[in-house]
Design a protein around this motif. Structure first.
Motif, PDB file in Angstrom:
ATOM      1  N   ASP A  59       4.798   4.751   3.349  1.00  0.00           N
ATOM      2  CA  ASP A  59       4.275   6.110   3.458  1.00  0.00           C
ATOM      3  C   ASP A  59       5.329   7.069   2.919  1.00  0.00           C
ATOM      4  OD1 ASP A  59       3.063   8.483   4.052  1.00  0.00           O
ATOM      5  OD2 ASP A  59       2.689   8.005   6.191  1.00  0.00           O
ATOM      6  N   GLY A 114      -4.022  10.216   3.689  1.00  0.00           N
ATOM      7  CA  GLY A 114      -3.435   8.947   3.236  1.00  0.00           C
ATOM      8  C   GLY A 114      -3.837   8.614   1.822  1.00  0.00           C
ATOM      9  N   GLN A 115      -3.598   9.514   0.886  1.00  0.00           N
ATOM     10  CA  GLN A 115      -3.970   9.283  -0.516  1.00  0.00           C
ATOM     11  C   GLN A 115      -3.073   8.227  -1.150  1.00  0.00           C
ATOM     12  OE1 GLN A 115      -3.001  12.009  -3.928  1.00  0.00           O
ATOM     13  NE2 GLN A 115      -5.153  12.585  -3.621  1.00  0.00           N
ATOM     14  N   ARG A 116      -3.669   7.298  -1.937  1.00  0.00           N
ATOM     15  CA  ARG A 116      -2.902   6.245  -2.589  1.00  0.00           C
ATOM     16  C   ARG A 116      -2.080   6.838  -3.738  1.00  0.00           C
ATOM     17  NH1 ARG A 116      -6.260   4.440   1.405  1.00  0.00           N
ATOM     18  NH2 ARG A 116      -5.464   2.411   2.048  1.00  0.00           N
ATOM     19  N   ASN A 155      -8.078   1.592  -3.797  1.00  0.00           N
ATOM     20  CA  ASN A 155      -8.040   1.027  -2.445  1.00  0.00           C
ATOM     21  C   ASN A 155      -8.663  -0.355  -2.487  1.00  0.00           C
ATOM     22  OD1 ASN A 155      -7.961   0.465   0.256  1.00  0.00           O
ATOM     23  ND2 ASN A 155      -9.457   2.009   0.869  1.00  0.00           N
ATOM     24  N   ILE A 163       1.108   5.064   0.127  1.00  0.00           N
ATOM     25  CA  ILE A 163       0.253   6.179   0.508  1.00  0.00           C
ATOM     26  C   ILE A 163       1.111   7.419   0.753  1.00  0.00           C
ATOM     27  CG2 ILE A 163      -1.419   4.601   1.547  1.00  0.00           C
ATOM     28  CD1 ILE A 163      -0.462   5.631   4.300  1.00  0.00           C
ATOM     29  N   GLN A 213       3.020  -1.654   4.120  1.00  0.00           N
ATOM     30  CA  GLN A 213       2.524  -0.319   3.758  1.00  0.00           C
ATOM     31  C   GLN A 213       3.704   0.648   3.772  1.00  0.00           C
ATOM     32  OE1 GLN A 213      -0.001   2.178   6.472  1.00  0.00           O
ATOM     33  NE2 GLN A 213      -1.525   1.869   4.840  1.00  0.00           N
ATOM     34  N   ASP A 252       0.866  -1.181   0.000  1.00  0.00           N
ATOM     35  CA  ASP A 252       0.000   0.000   0.000  1.00  0.00           C
ATOM     36  C   ASP A 252       0.904   1.232   0.000  1.00  0.00           C
ATOM     37  OD1 ASP A 252      -2.456   1.233  -0.054  1.00  0.00           O
ATOM     38  OD2 ASP A 252      -2.675   1.298   2.131  1.00  0.00           O
ATOM     39  N   SER A 305       0.489  10.125   3.628  1.00  0.00           N
ATOM     40  CA  SER A 305      -0.383  10.477   4.755  1.00  0.00           C
ATOM     41  C   SER A 305      -0.614  11.970   4.877  1.00  0.00           C
ATOM     42  CB  SER A 305       0.235   9.945   6.064  1.00  0.00           C
ATOM     43  OG  SER A 305       1.522  10.499   6.274  1.00  0.00           O
TER      44      SER A 305
END
Length: 388
Positions: free
Chosen positions: A386, A296-298, A326, A289, A384, A287, A291
C-alpha cells in the motif's frame, strides 16, 4: 307435263275404282247387265292407252279435253270409318308443288381456304429470381480458459511481463502461435494482445492459425553480480583494557543489492502468504494499491527486488505492475506477477531465505527490505503493498 300426267293418272284411277264399285253394285242388283260393263271397261283402257298415260310413249303431246258423258260422271265414294275417327280419303290429290325458288344458302368454303384462327400463346408467368444463399461464415479460432485463474503475458514465456489475467471459461480470439506451438497469441486483454501457455486452455478451429510475426524480444536477463569476497580479518591489537563487547550482527533485512531508499512510501498491508505448488517454480503475485484513492486504486509501473544468497534475481525486477488491473489469484487480488523456475534460483531449489523490497519507475527502492523464508515446495507467494 309431268304434273298433268300425274293428275290424269290419279283421275283414271279414281274413275276405275268408281267403275268397279259401280259394277259390283250393279251386279248385285242387275245380274243381267254384266255384258254392258265389260265393253265400257275395255273402252276406258283403250282410251288411256291411246293418250299415253299408262305407257308414256308421247311424253310431250298435248292431251285433248274429252267431253264427259253426264251419265258417266264419277262420284267419289268414301269408305265408312269408325265413329270418333277422321275420315280417310283414298288417293288424295297431290299437294301443290312449291313454285318459289329455294332460298340461297351459303356454300361452305373448302377447309384449305379457311384461314386458321390465330392463337396467341399464354405468356408464361415470370419465375421469381433465384437469390443465392450467402456462404456460411468460416468458424473463428477461439480459446477458452480451463483453470480458475490464468496469467496472460506480453510474450510466449514466463520471463515476459504480465499483461493481465483471465478466469475460467473466458473466451478469446486466437490470432497466432509461438514457433514451437506451446503458446497462443490472443486478443485482447486490457486493450492489448497477450499470450497464454497452451496447457492452461482449450482451443477450437486453430488448425490454420499461423506463427505470430510480432513476437516481442524476451526481456534481458539481469545477471547477479559475483559475490564480493569477504575482507581478510585484520589482526587486532591486544587491548590494554578489557575488550569491548562485539558489535551486534547486521539486521536480517539488509540485502546486498537493495540500495538506498529515498522516500520509502510503500508498506505491506497484506501477507506475505505462501502455499505449496510442487516446488517447480517460484511465483510471486503482488498487489500494488493506494488506499487513499478510490478506496484502493491499483498502481502501475512498480516492481519487486528479490535477492537470495546475495544474488539478485532479475526476473522480478523486469516485470511491471499494471495500473487499474484487478486479477484474482488463489490467495488474493493482484496486478503484478512474476515467476522463475527453481533451476534458475541460487542453489537450484526454492528453499532458502529471500530479501525483497519495492522498486519504483526510476528503479529506486521505495520501501523497506523484508525477509521471506520458504521451504522446498512453498513456491506460491502473495503480498499486498500500500502506497498510502
Amino acid at each position: 307435263m309431268e304434273q298433268k300426267i300425274e293428275t290424269a293418272a290419279n283421275s283414271a284411277g279414281v274413275f276405275a275404282r268408281g267403275v268397279r264399285r259401280g259394277a259390283r253394285s250393279r251386279l248385285r242388283t242387275r245380274a243381267g247387265t254384266r255384258w254392258i260393263i265389260l265393253p265400257i271397261l275395255a273402252a276406258a283402257m283403250m282410251l288411256l292407252a291411246g293418250c299415253g298415260i299408262i305407257f308414256g310413249t308421247q311424253e310431250d303431246a298435248p292431251v285433248a279435253d274429252e267431253a264427259v258423258d253426264p251419265e258417266r260422271e264419277l262420284i267419289p265414294t268414301f269408305t265408312p270409318t269408325p265413329e270418333g275417327s277422321q275420315p280417310v280419303v283414298e288417293n288424295p290429290p297431290p299437294a301443290a308443288q312449291d313454285t318459289q325458288a329455294p332460298l340461297a344458302t351459303a356454300t361452305p368454303l373448302p377447309a384449305e381456304d379457311v384461314a386458321p384462327e390465330e392463337t396467341v400463346p399464354d405468356e408464361p408467368e415470370p419465375e421469381p429470381p433465384v437469390v443465392p444463399e450467402p456462404p456460411a461464415p468460416e468458424p473463428e479460432p477461439s480459446l477458452f480458459i480451463n483453470i480458475p485463474a490464468a496469467n496472460l503475458r506480453l510474450g510466449p514465456g514466463t520471463n515476459y511481463g504480465l499483461a493481465g489475467a483471465a478466469t475460467q471459461d473466458q473466451q478469446f480470439e486466437v490470432i497466432g502461435r509461438s514457433p514451437d506451438g506451446t503458446w497462443w497469441q490472443i486478443c485482447c486483454i486490457n486493450g492489448q494482445q497477450a499470450w497464454i501457455f497452451g496447457d492452461l486452455a482449450r482451443t477450437e478451429n486453430v488448425t490454420d492459425v499461423p506463427v505470430a510475426q510480432n513476437i516481442p524480444a524476451p526481456p534481458p536477463v539481469v545477471q547477479a553480480p559475483p559475490p564480493q569476497p569477504e575482507p581478510e580479518p585484520q589482526p587486532q591489537p591486544e587491548p590494554e583494557q578489557p575488550a569491548e563487547p562485539a558489535p551486534a550482527p547486521p539486521p536480517a533485512n539488509q540485502a546486498v543489492h537493495a540500495g538506498p531508499c529515498s522516500q520509502c512510501k510503500f508498506r505491506i498491508s497484506g501477507g506475505p502468504s505462501k502455499q505449496p505448488n510442487g516446488g517447480l517454480e517460484l511465483k510471486i503475485q503482488a498487489d500494488f494499491i493506494h488506499s487513499g484513492v478510490d478506496g484502493g486504486q491499483r498502481q502501475g509501473d512498480y516492481r519487486i527486488g528479490l535477492e537470495k544468497d546475495g544474488q539478485l534475481i532479475g526476473y522480478f525486477s523486469n516485470v511491471l505492475s499494471i495500473r487499474l488491473t484487478n486479477s484474482q489469484g488463489p490467495m488474493g487480488p493482484y496486478n503484478y506477477e512474476a515467476s522463475v523456475g527453481s533451476s534458475d534460483l541460487p542453489g537450484g531449489t526454492i528453499a532458502g531465505r529471500y530479501f525483497f523490497w519495492v522498486i519504483d519507475g526510476n528503479r529506486v527502492r521505495d520501501s523497506e527490505v523484508w525477509t521471506l523464508d520458504l521451504a522446498g515446495d512453498e513456491g506460491m507467494v502473495w503480498v499486498q503493498f500500500d502506497q498510502n
